[in-house]
Write a protein that holds these residues in place. Sequence first.
Motif, mmCIF file in Angstrom:
data_model
loop_
_atom_site.group_PDB
_atom_site.id
_atom_site.type_symbol
_atom_site.label_atom_id
_atom_site.label_comp_id
_atom_site.label_asym_id
_atom_site.label_seq_id
_atom_site.Cartn_x
_atom_site.Cartn_y
_atom_site.Cartn_z
ATOM 1 N N LEU A 159 0.818 -1.217 0.000
ATOM 2 C CA LEU A 159 0.000 0.000 0.000
ATOM 3 C C LEU A 159 0.848 1.262 0.000
ATOM 4 N N ALA A 160 2.165 1.108 0.204
ATOM 5 C CA ALA A 160 3.063 2.257 0.094
ATOM 6 C C ALA A 160 3.501 2.497 -1.346
ATOM 7 N N ASP A 161 3.245 1.541 -2.219
ATOM 8 C CA ASP A 161 3.562 1.734 -3.630
ATOM 9 C C ASP A 161 2.713 2.893 -4.155
ATOM 10 N N PRO A 162 3.317 3.918 -4.744
ATOM 11 C CA PRO A 162 2.547 5.106 -5.121
ATOM 12 C C PRO A 162 1.464 4.824 -6.161
ATOM 13 N N ASP A 163 1.719 3.912 -7.072
ATOM 14 C CA ASP A 163 0.713 3.603 -8.088
ATOM 15 C C ASP A 163 -0.480 2.873 -7.476
ATOM 16 N N ALA A 184 -6.194 4.603 -13.897
ATOM 17 C CA ALA A 184 -5.609 3.543 -13.081
ATOM 18 C C ALA A 184 -4.104 3.494 -13.310
ATOM 19 N N ARG A 185 -3.364 3.192 -12.247
ATOM 20 C CA ARG A 185 -1.902 3.174 -12.336
ATOM 21 C C ARG A 185 -1.303 1.807 -12.003
ATOM 22 N N SER A 186 -2.125 0.846 -11.614
ATOM 23 C CA SER A 186 -1.624 -0.503 -11.330
ATOM 24 C C SER A 186 -2.658 -1.518 -11.795
ATOM 25 N N PRO A 187 -2.207 -2.684 -12.276
ATOM 26 C CA PRO A 187 -3.170 -3.686 -12.742
ATOM 27 C C PRO A 187 -4.095 -4.184 -11.643
#
Length: 509
Positions: A159-163, A184-187
């Motif tokens: 959850l710390a991943d910015p995307d 959206a920035r992540s699959p």
Amino acid sequence: MTPRLSRTTLSGTDLTGTDLSHAGPAGRTPVRGPAVDPASTTVGLVHLGLGAFHRAHQAVYTEDAAAAAGATGWGILGVTQRSARVADQLAPQDGLYGVLTKGADETSLRIVGSLRDVAFPGTSTPYVVRTIAAPTTHVVTLTVTEKGYRRAADGRPDLADPDLASDVDALAAELAGAEPERPARSPIGLLVRGLAQRHRSDAGPMTVVCCDNLAENGPVVAGLVHAILAAVPGGDRLAAWVATSVAFPSTMVDRIVPATTDQHRAEAVRLTGLEDQGLVVGEPFSQWVVEDTFAGDRPAWELAGATLTADVAPYERAKLRVLNASHSTLAYLGALRGYETIAQAVADPSLEAVVRSLVDEDVLPTLQAPDGLDLAQYREDVLTRFANPNTGHTTVQVAMDGSAKLPQRLLGTVRDRLAAGAVPTAAAATLAAWMSYVHATTLTGLEVAGRRVTLDDPLADVLASAAAGPLDGLPGRLLAVRQIFGDDLAESEVLRREVQAHLRTLAVV
């Protein structure tokens, strides 16, 4: 000027789904058009991660299944990940592309028509979410690579991943009533946002099929979805719906799909008379094992040669530990010796011997053979496939993302052998090759086929830092990267000694 492949230009050829023969330098090459009519095929499946593997694998199975069943509702909306490049290649071609199959002695080409639309989340997230939520869509499939799932070291969503954090924020807003407009920035974030919209639209059950090389990939994705929902205010109602209405079957996929070269594209032009910027290349072998657990309608993939089974695990474990671990072993050792391709590496008798030792001494004792699979013959088939010079799978390509691949491909074998009281000598040789590769690509320099190679890995900075320092401490420092090895292997003196011994034979320490 060569015309571009499209529905219009295809209609001007005789590639109408029947096998034809085109004379060429290597003899007569079978070429055929789509097995389904693109004009009458509608979208019923969304695929996240529109790379070459999906186009050479699941999209082909889906087209053949639809053709065998006479179904018209299994077209695919293909969604790219990090860039619009593949969508930009395929959109002018109306989603059509060729699969050039290259065996050791035979070549064939087919045009695939099951991909009915393409999208890039950076500009088309609302469209993708609406399509996932459409009552006519029944399946979402994924090929986003191991690192695409944005997992933390403990396997939970990072959850710390910015995307991913951006998508979680968007999901929270959408659960509160906002429209799904933010790109959206992540699959995995896009998937959950699509499921949220499907629940909101009351569009019925859904099946999510992960096709990446992750052990127990169905439960892995299900766990990520539920962990994300647990972290979002108001996610409990959606989580309850997912638990009862969304299935996450496990799968095992297998086909070597090398990078497409200009030579491949030129060959396709000679065979079809059409330019194809979406061309992909594959070996003749293809396998798909799918857990027969679905929430609703699905393509009749078994009619296209897929195996539907109650238990994917034995197939998955055999593939990861025999094929994928051998692939990685040849990649690291081959690159260290300057070999450009896997075929060149396996042709080296000493490297083939390392792979045989790995499989026979460490891998096979940890496996239970699935029904109908002879594991010793499977090993021979794998080595034969790797020796196919026409796949062109490069050592550097296979060597990338080792920190994500090794836990899936090798470390389960290491743990099982240690738990059985055995010393995983052969598996330690693969770890030594990986460590030597990390050291060479981050510190001393490595050239493969005249090109300087750098480490391509999601933990590149961490690995480079661990590799620096006295060479005789290299195994201990890299084993101490707990994101990869956990506490148990980091503290295994037996494993450290074995890796150290192999590193000496590689002339690293």
